[in-house]
Each structure stands twice: as C-alpha cells, then as structure tokens.
Write an enzyme that holds these catalytic residues in place. Structure first.
Site, PDB file in Angstrom:
ATOM      1  N   HIS A 100      45.030  41.512  40.361  1.00 10.18           N
ATOM      2  CA  HIS A 100      43.831  40.850  39.511  1.00 10.18           C
ATOM      3  C   HIS A 100      43.758  41.689  38.282  1.00 10.18           C
ATOM      4  O   HIS A 100      43.931  42.964  37.986  1.00 10.18           O
ATOM      5  CB  HIS A 100      42.580  41.264  40.585  1.00 10.18           C
ATOM      6  CG  HIS A 100      41.529  40.486  39.898  1.00 10.18           C
ATOM      7  ND1 HIS A 100      40.684  40.850  38.780  1.00 10.18           N
ATOM      8  CD2 HIS A 100      41.023  39.283  40.482  1.00 10.18           C
ATOM      9  CE1 HIS A 100      39.728  39.777  38.713  1.00 10.18           C
ATOM     10  NE2 HIS A 100      39.883  38.985  39.633  1.00 10.18           N
ATOM     11  N   GLU A 169      44.335  32.915  36.744  1.00 14.93           N
ATOM     12  CA  GLU A 169      42.940  33.233  36.232  1.00 14.93           C
ATOM     13  C   GLU A 169      42.962  33.621  34.754  1.00 14.93           C
ATOM     14  O   GLU A 169      43.418  35.053  34.400  1.00 14.93           O
ATOM     15  CB  GLU A 169      42.608  34.411  37.036  1.00 14.93           C
ATOM     16  CG  GLU A 169      42.278  34.112  38.466  1.00 14.93           C
ATOM     17  CD  GLU A 169      41.228  35.255  39.189  1.00 14.93           C
ATOM     18  OE1 GLU A 169      40.123  34.496  39.805  1.00 14.93           O
ATOM     19  OE2 GLU A 169      41.210  36.385  39.343  1.00 14.93           O
TER      20      GLU A 169
HETATM   21  P1  13P Z   1      34.215  34.802  38.170  1.00 11.65           P
HETATM   22  O1  13P Z   1      34.238  33.618  39.248  1.00 11.65           O
HETATM   23  O2  13P Z   1      32.853  35.522  38.443  1.00 11.65           O
HETATM   24  O3  13P Z   1      34.269  34.306  36.899  1.00 11.65           O
HETATM   25  O4  13P Z   1      35.472  35.830  38.668  1.00 11.65           O
HETATM   26  C1  13P Z   1      36.623  35.252  38.948  1.00 11.65           C
HETATM   27  C2  13P Z   1      37.710  36.031  39.731  1.00 11.65           C
HETATM   28  O5  13P Z   1      37.817  37.179  38.909  1.00 11.65           O
HETATM   29  C3  13P Z   1      38.091  35.733  40.935  1.00 11.65           C
HETATM   30  O6  13P Z   1      39.066  36.610  41.353  1.00 11.65           O
END
Ligand code: 13P
Length: 251
Positions: A100, A169
């Site tokens: 992450h 992401e």
């Molecule tokens: P948010 O949905 O709060 O932007 O976070 C995304 C995330 O980091 C999921 O791993």
C-alpha cells in the site's frame, strides 16, 4: 453492471475498535439477502487488532477477511511489533494487502514488497498488491513507466500468479476526493492488464481500482472497462455507504 465487478475490498486502515464490529451486521445481512450480493466477493481488511474478532464475526457468512500488511519474515523471530503471514493465516484469514502506498511512503521498497508477497503466498494467503503513481509522476507522464517498474520488481520470480490481485491506487487520489478521468483510468488499467498478461504471464489478471471510491462517483467508475472491483478506504468504514456503493454497481 459490467458483470466483471466482483471484488469489494474494505481497507479500514488505522481505524476501528471492538465496538466497530457491530457495523458489520448490516453488511452480513445484505450479503445474505441480496441475490446479486451473493455472487460478489466482499473482503474486510481491518487493523491487526480486529482481525480475529472480524474472522469470528464473519465465519458464518460469505464475507472474507484480510490483513493490511505482513512481515517479509516467514519464520517466527524477534522483530518486535511485526506480524508474519503464518500468524495471519493461523487466524483463518484469507487475504493480505501488500505494498500500500501508505506503507511505501514510510520506506517500503519494491524489493521488500517482493519478499512479503513470497512469504504470503508460501503461507497460502491471497495477495492484494497495490501499485500507483504520485501526482508529480503523473504530471511528468511517467505513470506507465512507474507502474510497470513496480510490477516488474514486486512480482520478480513469483510463480503463483493466480493468487495475486493487483490494485491500482493513484496516490493523488487516495483520500483526496479526486478520481482519474474515466478515459485515463481505462487506458491505465488496459496497460496494466496487457503488461500482466504479456510480461508477467498472468492468465486471468484481476485488477481493482482504489482511491476515493464513494457512493457518488461509483456511477462513473462502474462503467470503466478492465476492472474487477474496488479497494475502498474511507467509505468502507460506514456500512451504509459501503452497501450503497456495492448496490449501485448492480443496476
Ligand atoms: P480512500 O478510499 O479513503 O481514498 O482510500 C483508498 C485506499 O487507500 C484503499 O486502500
């Protein structure tokens, strides 16, 4: 719905305490009663402190649990404060998020992530590998290069590809309320899919999108091609919002 939208992964990050367990009731009920919800995969990734209570609470449902991280060390040993894949698996947890950006920002390298993936797979956990670019990398049009580099390094010498889910992401999108334009997102997801198939030898890549997914923008996001689901942070901590997001992908 593009039929492909199957995964709804809730990343609770550093939120939640024992009282938060109650909020799962609604989601369990929803999954049991809604025909379409029975066909999707819901995975909760709470903080380590809540992993076992979550497993217990969800054991009679179809909802799975995952950790948000694991140590790269497979063996038991002295690294104080660390938790390895074997410990996670022993709780009957099935998934683990690895790489992450919030961990990468604290110094986690692609090489460490690669070791963590090896350890997770060895312990029969399914891996949700996160990749993503910063805003400045995006502005310099380096997104593709950054993502391919991350995938190349993180997946080096990894054999068991069918146990790996990739979550795209964009870092600038996490927690910001911003999401990529649908066209741009589709293009990036397509690049990732082609790279996973051609270069990484994935047979059927599973690709999620994460970053500010909410009940409003899901109407746009659900139309994006090359997507198998979502990794949801903030909105997943509220059961009503989480259910709303899932439901809206059904229509
Ligand atoms: P948010 O949905 O709060 O932007 O976070 C995304 C995330 O980091 C999921 O791993």
């Amino acid at each position: 719905m593009t039929n492909k939208l199957k995964y709804f992964v809730a990343n609770w990050k550093m939120y939640g305490h024992l009282k938060s367990l109650k909020s799962l009731d609604k989601v369990v009920k929803f999954q049991k009663k809604n025909k379409k919800a029975k066909k999707i995969k819901i995975v909760y990734c709470p903080p380590f402190t809540l992993l076992y209570p979550f497993v217990q609470k969800l054991k009679n449902s179809n909802i799975k649990t995952g950790a948000q991280n694991c140590s790269f060390e497979s063996k038991y040993g002295p690294p104080t404060g660390s938790i390895n894949a074997k410990m996670i698996k022993s709780l009957k947890c099935e998934y683990v998020i690895i790489g992450h950006s919030e961990k990468r920002a604290k110094g986690e390298s692609d090489q460490i992530i690669n070791k963590k993936i090896q350890s997770a797979l060895k312990n029969k956990l399914k891996v949700i590998l996160c990749i993503g670019e910063t805003l400045s990398q995006r502005k310099k049009r380096k997104t593709k290069k950054i993502l391919f580099n991350q995938l190349n390094r993180c997946l080096k010498k990894i054999e068991n590809k069918n146990k790996i889910i990739v979550a795209y992401e964009p870092i600038w999108s996490i927690g910001s309320g911003l999401i990529p334009k649908s066209k741009d997102l589709e293009k990036t997801l397509n690049h990732i899919e082609i790279f996973l198939i051609n270069k990484m030898r994935f047979k059927n890549p599973i690709i999620l999108y994460g970053g500010s997914v909410n009940p409003k923008n899901i109407m746009l996001l659900k139309k994006v091609s090359y997507l198998d689901g979502f990794l949801i942070g903030g909105a997943s901590q509220n059961s009503n919002k989480f259910i709303d997001i899932i439901k809206k992908t059904f229509n």
